[in-house]
Scaffold this active site. Structure first.
Site, PDB file in Angstrom:
ATOM      1  CB  SER A   1      -0.930   0.015   1.222  1.00  0.00           C
ATOM      2  OG  SER A   1      -0.202  -0.073   2.415  1.00  0.00           O
TER       3      SER A   1
ATOM      4  CB  THR B   1      -1.449   6.376   4.443  1.00  0.00           C
ATOM      5  OG1 THR B   1      -2.457   6.484   3.458  1.00  0.00           O
ATOM      6  CG2 THR B   1      -0.537   7.569   4.402  1.00  0.00           C
TER       7      THR B   1
ATOM      8  CB  THR C   1      -0.537   6.423   0.468  1.00  0.00           C
ATOM      9  OG1 THR C   1      -1.385   5.289   0.356  1.00  0.00           O
ATOM     10  CG2 THR C   1      -1.158   7.589  -0.288  1.00  0.00           C
TER      11      THR C   1
ATOM     12  NE  ARG D   1      -8.905   8.060  -3.403  1.00  0.00           N
ATOM     13  CZ  ARG D   1      -8.226   7.747  -2.296  1.00  0.00           C
ATOM     14  NH1 ARG D   1      -6.960   7.403  -2.380  1.00  0.00           N
ATOM     15  NH2 ARG D   1      -8.811   7.809  -1.118  1.00  0.00           N
TER      16      ARG D   1
ATOM     17  CB  THR E   1      -3.737   6.010   8.183  1.00  0.00           C
ATOM     18  OG1 THR E   1      -3.652   4.892   7.298  1.00  0.00           O
ATOM     19  CG2 THR E   1      -4.289   5.543   9.517  1.00  0.00           C
ATOM     20  N   GLY E   2      -6.304   5.860   6.350  1.00  0.00           N
ATOM     21  CA  GLY E   2      -7.650   5.347   6.145  1.00  0.00           C
ATOM     22  C   GLY E   2      -8.293   5.910   4.895  1.00  0.00           C
TER      23      GLY E   2
END
Length: 332
Positions: free
Chosen positions: A87, A189, A207, A217, A240-241
């Site tokens: 990731s 991330t 990330t 995106r 993060t997320g």
């Protein structure tokens, strides 16, 4: 009697001199607050389990009185360059067109900032972001412009799509379902913030974004104020997320501003998550489909973390060692 008059005269002159110095001080000179407690420095904190190894690289700089900015760049480059980390950087999962696009930003103690988004074929976007900060009049470059700048600065062009990621992408194409998972399984991330021995803060965030996202995106990670924010008078935060949810509340700037109001790093993270929870419910979205986590660090070296649901962890490295901690969370 004469001695007493001389004493009073000397005292009056000294007081007047001090008053004049105070009055003539530049308006931007602010006294440092008196801190009778011991500051926990140096310290570095970062998101997820790959933060442990990243912290180790950052700590090598911090323990030798190095600058926080150098530490966070060196730290996040570890997962960026690891093809087994799916990731971040090299090895990151591609978008729905099979292209690995990377986002990153960096911020130092002077509020200097640099950012890149939708960058392809460059293994270490954080270093490109730093070059944007230090070598251009801009703060953000994207897409082909970011690539051309990176190449002009001597960064090598490389294929970032590793074999395992390519296989997953081809398997995904059979259904083309875009269902981001809550935690690290198909996106995430590394955000890192550090306080160095000199008492200065810096941060970095990098990330490859959500797996199989639409091409072009961009999430919160390269956006100063959303995925990262540093205020050297107050503290720093990174996120993060699901980036869309972090952008919605300008999350990391919010966390730092809450610390400015006197909240601890922990309470500031909790309130930022509460804002996202409230907005998610107002939009009639299922909270279980969303994960956002914040970590924060203040000028005393105190830290905190909070997320929406179970599964987020973060790494902390200070003079007591390097450890991984499971974050507290909202959904019980």
């Amino acid at each position: 009697m004469g001695n007493r008059r001389n004493f009073l005269k000397t005292t009056a002159l000294a007081s007047a001199a001090l008053a004049f110095q105070s009055f003539s001080r530049k308006s931007d000179e602010i006294d440092e607050p008196i801190n009778t407690g011991k500051t926990n420095k140096p310290i570095v904190i970062s998101t997820w389990n790959f933060g442990v190894k990243a912290n180790g690289a950052a700590w090598e700089i911090l323990k030798n009185n190095g600058r926080a900015l150098d530490a966070v760049e060196a730290g996040v480059k570890i997962p960026e360059g690891d093809p087994t980390e799916r990731s971040v950087g090299y090895g990151g999962r591609p978008d729905r067109d099979g292209r690995v696009t990377l986002d990153s930003c960096i911020m130092d103690e002077f509020s200097n900032i640099g950012s890149v988004a939708c960058l392809e074929n460059i293994k270490h976007p954080v270093s490109v972001a730093r070059a944007v900060m230090e070598k251009t009049p801009h703060v953000m470059l994207v897409g082909d412009g970011a690539l051309q700048f990176a190449l002009s600065q001597g960064f090598p062009k490389e294929n970032l799509l590793v074999e395992d990621s390519e296989k997953e992408w081809k398997e995904w194409l059979k259904t083309s379902e875009y269902l981001p998972k809550a935690n690290i399984e198909n996106h995430d991330t590394i955000g890192m913030i550090a306080l160095d021995a000199h008492g200065n803060l810096s941060g970095a965030c990098t990330t490859s974004g959500m797996a199989f996202k639409m091409h072009g995106r961009v999430g919160d990670s390269p956006i100063i104020g959303a995925g990262l924010y540093v205020d050297n008078e107050i503290g720093a935060a990174t996120a993060t997320g699901h980036g869309e949810e972090v952008i919605r509340i300008v999350g990391c700037h919010l966390v730092v501003e809450l610390m400015r109001q006197g909240k601890s790093p922990q309470k500031a993270c909790e309130e930022a998550v509460a804002r996202i929870v409230k907005l998610t419910k107002n939009r009639n979205k299922n909270l279980k489909d969303i994960q956002v986590g914040f970590i924060a660090l203040n000028k005393k070296g105190e830290y905190g973390a909070y997320c929406i649901q179970d599964g987020f962890n973060f790494a902390v490295n200070d003079t007591t060692g390097n450890k991984l901690i499971n974050s507290e969370y909202f959904l019980k």
